[in-house]
Scaffold this motif. Sequence first.
Motif, PDB file in Angstrom:
ATOM      1  N   CYS A  36       8.670 -24.685 -42.480  1.00  0.00           N
ATOM      2  CA  CYS A  36       7.994 -23.536 -41.863  1.00  0.00           C
ATOM      3  C   CYS A  36       7.194 -23.951 -40.632  1.00  0.00           C
ATOM      4  CB  CYS A  36       7.072 -22.859 -42.878  1.00  0.00           C
ATOM      5  SG  CYS A  36       7.953 -22.021 -44.190  1.00  0.00           S
ATOM      6  N   SER A  37       6.484 -25.043 -40.721  1.00  0.00           N
ATOM      7  CA  SER A  37       5.657 -25.513 -39.613  1.00  0.00           C
ATOM      8  C   SER A  37       6.506 -25.919 -38.414  1.00  0.00           C
ATOM      9  CB  SER A  37       4.790 -26.684 -40.075  1.00  0.00           C
ATOM     10  OG  SER A  37       4.030 -27.192 -39.023  1.00  0.00           O
ATOM     11  N   ILE A  38       7.602 -26.626 -38.659  1.00  0.00           N
ATOM     12  CA  ILE A  38       8.437 -27.073 -37.541  1.00  0.00           C
ATOM     13  C   ILE A  38       9.177 -25.902 -36.898  1.00  0.00           C
ATOM     14  CG2 ILE A  38      10.467 -28.465 -36.961  1.00  0.00           C
ATOM     15  CD1 ILE A  38       9.359 -30.618 -38.799  1.00  0.00           C
ATOM     16  N   VAL A  39       9.662 -24.958 -37.704  1.00  0.00           N
ATOM     17  CA  VAL A  39      10.321 -23.770 -37.138  1.00  0.00           C
ATOM     18  C   VAL A  39       9.317 -22.966 -36.326  1.00  0.00           C
ATOM     19  CG1 VAL A  39      11.387 -21.557 -37.743  1.00  0.00           C
ATOM     20  CG2 VAL A  39      12.150 -23.651 -38.865  1.00  0.00           C
ATOM     21  N   ALA A  40       8.089 -22.812 -36.843  1.00  0.00           N
ATOM     22  CA  ALA A  40       7.052 -22.094 -36.098  1.00  0.00           C
ATOM     23  C   ALA A  40       6.730 -22.819 -34.802  1.00  0.00           C
ATOM     24  CB  ALA A  40       5.803 -21.941 -36.952  1.00  0.00           C
ATOM     25  N   ALA A  41       6.691 -24.147 -34.812  1.00  0.00           N
ATOM     26  CA  ALA A  41       6.417 -24.907 -33.590  1.00  0.00           C
ATOM     27  C   ALA A  41       7.502 -24.673 -32.552  1.00  0.00           C
ATOM     28  CB  ALA A  41       6.308 -26.397 -33.916  1.00  0.00           C
ATOM     29  N   ILE A  42       8.752 -24.636 -32.975  1.00  0.00           N
ATOM     30  CA  ILE A  42       9.860 -24.429 -32.037  1.00  0.00           C
ATOM     31  C   ILE A  42       9.814 -23.010 -31.464  1.00  0.00           C
ATOM     32  CG2 ILE A  42      12.383 -24.300 -31.866  1.00  0.00           C
ATOM     33  CD1 ILE A  42      12.460 -26.572 -33.969  1.00  0.00           C
ATOM     34  N   VAL A  43       9.530 -22.006 -32.305  1.00  0.00           N
ATOM     35  CA  VAL A  43       9.464 -20.619 -31.834  1.00  0.00           C
ATOM     36  C   VAL A  43       8.327 -20.456 -30.833  1.00  0.00           C
ATOM     37  CG1 VAL A  43       8.972 -18.244 -32.574  1.00  0.00           C
ATOM     38  CG2 VAL A  43      10.571 -19.649 -33.883  1.00  0.00           C
ATOM     39  N   VAL A  44       7.151 -20.972 -31.155  1.00  0.00           N
ATOM     40  CA  VAL A  44       5.996 -20.861 -30.250  1.00  0.00           C
ATOM     41  C   VAL A  44       6.274 -21.611 -28.949  1.00  0.00           C
ATOM     42  CG1 VAL A  44       3.564 -21.514 -29.959  1.00  0.00           C
ATOM     43  CG2 VAL A  44       4.328 -20.476 -32.087  1.00  0.00           C
ATOM     44  N   ALA A  45       6.935 -22.754 -29.018  1.00  0.00           N
ATOM     45  CA  ALA A  45       7.228 -23.532 -27.816  1.00  0.00           C
ATOM     46  C   ALA A  45       8.198 -22.787 -26.914  1.00  0.00           C
ATOM     47  CB  ALA A  45       7.797 -24.893 -28.210  1.00  0.00           C
ATOM     48  N   PHE A  46       9.210 -22.135 -27.482  1.00  0.00           N
ATOM     49  CA  PHE A  46      10.152 -21.387 -26.639  1.00  0.00           C
ATOM     50  C   PHE A  46       9.499 -20.152 -26.029  1.00  0.00           C
ATOM     51  CE2 PHE A  46      13.766 -23.776 -28.456  1.00  0.00           C
ATOM     52  CZ  PHE A  46      14.483 -23.984 -27.284  1.00  0.00           C
ATOM     53  N   LYS A  47       8.456 -19.616 -26.674  1.00  0.00           N
ATOM     54  CA  LYS A  47       7.719 -18.495 -26.071  1.00  0.00           C
ATOM     55  C   LYS A  47       6.911 -18.966 -24.862  1.00  0.00           C
ATOM     56  CE  LYS A  47       7.532 -15.345 -29.864  1.00  0.00           C
ATOM     57  NZ  LYS A  47       6.801 -14.323 -30.528  1.00  0.00           N
ATOM     58  N   SER A  48       6.548 -20.277 -24.843  1.00  0.00           N
ATOM     59  CA  SER A  48       5.820 -20.833 -23.703  1.00  0.00           C
ATOM     60  C   SER A  48       6.738 -21.092 -22.527  1.00  0.00           C
ATOM     61  CB  SER A  48       5.138 -22.141 -24.088  1.00  0.00           C
ATOM     62  OG  SER A  48       4.194 -21.932 -25.070  1.00  0.00           O
ATOM     63  N   GLY A  49       7.995 -21.329 -22.796  1.00  0.00           N
ATOM     64  CA  GLY A  49       8.949 -21.611 -21.734  1.00  0.00           C
ATOM     65  C   GLY A  49      10.104 -22.441 -22.268  1.00  0.00           C
ATOM     66  N   PRO A  50      11.265 -22.362 -21.596  1.00  0.00           N
ATOM     67  CA  PRO A  50      12.436 -23.084 -22.101  1.00  0.00           C
ATOM     68  C   PRO A  50      12.270 -24.608 -22.059  1.00  0.00           C
ATOM     69  CG  PRO A  50      12.950 -21.983 -20.029  1.00  0.00           C
ATOM     70  CD  PRO A  50      11.576 -21.568 -20.417  1.00  0.00           C
ATOM     71  N   LEU A  51      11.579 -25.131 -21.059  1.00  0.00           N
ATOM     72  CA  LEU A  51      11.396 -26.575 -20.965  1.00  0.00           C
ATOM     73  C   LEU A  51      10.546 -27.097 -22.113  1.00  0.00           C
ATOM     74  CD1 LEU A  51      11.901 -29.161 -19.377  1.00  0.00           C
ATOM     75  CD2 LEU A  51       9.817 -28.680 -18.093  1.00  0.00           C
ATOM     76  N   ILE A  52       9.452 -26.418 -22.399  1.00  0.00           N
ATOM     77  CA  ILE A  52       8.589 -26.827 -23.512  1.00  0.00           C
ATOM     78  C   ILE A  52       9.324 -26.631 -24.842  1.00  0.00           C
ATOM     79  CG2 ILE A  52       6.436 -26.329 -24.734  1.00  0.00           C
ATOM     80  CD1 ILE A  52       5.229 -25.588 -22.023  1.00  0.00           C
ATOM     81  N   GLY A  53      10.082 -25.554 -24.961  1.00  0.00           N
ATOM     82  CA  GLY A  53      10.843 -25.290 -26.174  1.00  0.00           C
ATOM     83  C   GLY A  53      11.874 -26.379 -26.447  1.00  0.00           C
ATOM     84  N   MET A  54      12.615 -26.787 -25.402  1.00  0.00           N
ATOM     85  CA  MET A  54      13.612 -27.848 -25.572  1.00  0.00           C
ATOM     86  C   MET A  54      12.937 -29.188 -25.888  1.00  0.00           C
ATOM     87  SD  MET A  54      16.499 -26.482 -25.453  1.00  0.00           S
ATOM     88  CE  MET A  54      17.677 -27.771 -25.219  1.00  0.00           C
ATOM     89  N   THR A  55      11.783 -29.415 -25.304  1.00  0.00           N
ATOM     90  CA  THR A  55      11.048 -30.655 -25.573  1.00  0.00           C
ATOM     91  C   THR A  55      10.615 -30.713 -27.041  1.00  0.00           C
ATOM     92  OG1 THR A  55      10.239 -30.689 -23.300  1.00  0.00           O
ATOM     93  CG2 THR A  55       9.061 -32.054 -24.892  1.00  0.00           C
TER      94      THR A  55
END
Length: 192
Positions: A36-55
């Motif tokens: 749950c924590s890692i999926v939430a981290a990926i979702v929040v990161a992609f909301k910040s931008g594609p570069l941060i999400g991919m990172t």
Amino acid sequence: MEPWAWAMLLLVLGIGLAVLEVFFPSGGILGFLTVCSIVAAIVVAFKSGPLIGMTVLGISIIGLPVAIVLALRWWPKTAMGKRILLNTPRGKDVLPDNPRIQMLKGLVGQTGRAKSKMLPSGAITIEGHTIDAVSEGMFIEPGQLVRVMEVRGNRVMVRLVDGDEEPLAPNAEDALDRPIDSLGLDPFDDEQ
């Protein structure tokens, strides 16, 4: 707080929970919270931008397995790991033969004399060496000729040599132990 910071915080929390699952088995509760924590981290990161999400996605794909492998390597050194994983045997502990057993196996087929009464166990002498042995269920008097039949672990099994049977020489080779080529026979020749 910036969304990328929340994503990194959730990612670190997820990896930390995965490491905790290795050290404290929780029946999957910590594993579920990790996912749950890692999926939430990926979702929040992609909301910040594609570069941060991919990172964050790349870090989670690489970082999570690396953290788990490192935790599993460190786990046997912990107190709980030492209790669960008992001392592993060393190489010499698991080898089937030691020098004494090798020496005893070399006695198979040799003849010697009973040194004491064998009821069924006793002592025999072969080439001046005294060896504890067990007869194959028969009573053997001291001084009688015996032949080593087999070795089972540290137990030397002997049989009384009949009077009409010739004793083998101490180091006689058994024809069955030699390769067929050394006997000078051709297994495919019908005339022999």
